[in-house]
Enzyme design. Sequence first.
Site, PDB file in Angstrom:
ATOM      1  N   TRP A 321     -39.489  29.645  16.946  1.00 42.02           N
ATOM      2  CA  TRP A 321     -40.268  28.414  16.773  1.00 42.02           C
ATOM      3  C   TRP A 321     -41.743  28.676  17.025  1.00 42.02           C
ATOM      4  CZ3 TRP A 321     -43.473  25.799  20.143  1.00 42.02           C
ATOM      5  CH2 TRP A 321     -43.881  24.520  19.758  1.00 42.02           C
ATOM      6  N   HIS A 322     -42.043  29.582  17.964  1.00 42.42           N
ATOM      7  CA  HIS A 322     -43.426  29.818  18.338  1.00 42.42           C
ATOM      8  C   HIS A 322     -44.219  30.565  17.270  1.00 42.42           C
ATOM      9  CE1 HIS A 322     -42.089  28.653  22.374  1.00 42.42           C
ATOM     10  NE2 HIS A 322     -43.369  28.470  22.649  1.00 42.42           N
ATOM     11  N   GLY A 323     -43.566  31.279  16.408  1.00 42.86           N
ATOM     12  CA  GLY A 323     -44.316  31.982  15.378  1.00 42.86           C
ATOM     13  C   GLY A 323     -43.418  32.819  14.495  1.00 42.86           C
ATOM     14  N   PHE A 467     -49.038  27.492  15.845  1.00 45.40           N
ATOM     15  CA  PHE A 467     -47.597  27.294  15.917  1.00 45.40           C
ATOM     16  C   PHE A 467     -47.169  25.988  15.257  1.00 45.40           C
ATOM     17  CE2 PHE A 467     -48.377  29.665  20.079  1.00 45.40           C
ATOM     18  CZ  PHE A 467     -48.300  30.884  19.443  1.00 45.40           C
TER      19      PHE A 467
END
Length: 467
Positions: A321-323, A467
């Site tokens: 999800w963060h990248g 993000f």
Amino acid sequence: MVFSSLLFLFTYLPIVLLIYYLSPLKWRNGVLLIFNLIFYGWGEPVYIVIMFASIAIDYTHGMLVEKCKKKGNDRGARMAVASSVIFNLALLFFFKYWDFLAGSLAALGLDFMPILGVSLPIGISFYTFQTMSYTIDVYRGDAQVQRNIVSFGTFVTLFPQLIAGPIIKYKDLGEQLDHRDHTAERFASGVEIFVVGLAKKVLLANNLGMLWDAYKALPTEELTVLGAWLGVVAFSLQLYFDFSGYSDMAIGLGRMLGFEFLKNFDYPYISRSITEFWRRWHISLGSWFREYVYIPMGGNRVSRSRLCFNLLVVWGLTGIWHGASWNFLLWGLYFGVLLMLEKLWLKKWIDRWPRVIQHIYTLFLVLVSWAIFAVEDFGQLGGYLAAMFGLAGGGLTDGAFGYYLGSYGPSLLAACVASTPLMASLWRRLPKRAEQVLLPVVLLAGLLLCTAYLVDATYNPFLYFRF
């Protein structure tokens, strides 16, 4: 547009507040919706189309869920929820992960997915999760369907937390869209929280970010052990004050507009276990994954093998999800394994350790995690981790370490103190009269200092915007 900019502080925000409070109560959501779209479209006007699509799709799917439930058609309601979730995930996948997956497959000789080079809409990871929560909450009966499309559009596009959170679940904000209090006390507390967040971001995060950038730019063979650790300590503090500062600003802005957002950080660096750390760090994201992914998968009321599977899935998703990069997946799985070990075996032993050992254990593992998080290139990451543990050949220390420690020592010390509840505790011990006199002085001084820094500085990134 970012909150820590002169344009936002002295032009956009005053105009929004002036027009918002001059407007009749029944018009305020509409006024906010317009300003939300202006705020988002300032940098990427073409992606306002995505906003309109998200509003239309999730609004109509919420109505469909309610209609099916009233008719006793649970299967239809579940299909409507699934359709809404699939739309939001497809949106997120296309813009955030398509090129990542296409590039990864091409590296393996599989080039059937073209690399499109589509730019990432700012904040898409945040607002897609928020809109997904709407139909799920309506289906579960945790929230009433929103019949006013302007109010629903305000929820989807709410500018204080649109770009970098905190992630707001619809059930936590639904009633506030129609009924919220606008009081002088709430507005004043919002200003206080906003200025504190601005100071975190501008005075602490920005300064420490330059130290991290200096160490990240070094060839790995030149990294010393102490230098590598100093760099990752700087990044850990930069990230915390960058993101918690933004969250504070969002919460403060929400209060100025009558909304109440939940706290997103609770002094995570004082934690005594990884489990506790993730109860204190990015609380809104952890809550979202727990409520909409982990618990539906069975949570911890399952067999040990299934528990391990659930944790690895949730933390793999948390990481990615963060990248769109393999280091984020590795970072998520790293925490998934640590949490699995704590839940199944380690926690009972950790609880017996002296408190100082618990803190050292937690901070050591968290600092290693931030190295994984910060360095996307696997070759550079391997070299950086090797330097941290004395395996890169750079030696224990060098002159640069002493120079940077001397130059950034005051900022590091201030950040370390500010990452604990110490200052807040001392402030609460002040006599009430002294607090009333000092608070406006401190806030004004903080705002002036931040303004002076912004006038003179060119380094002002927001880490979570990507993000």
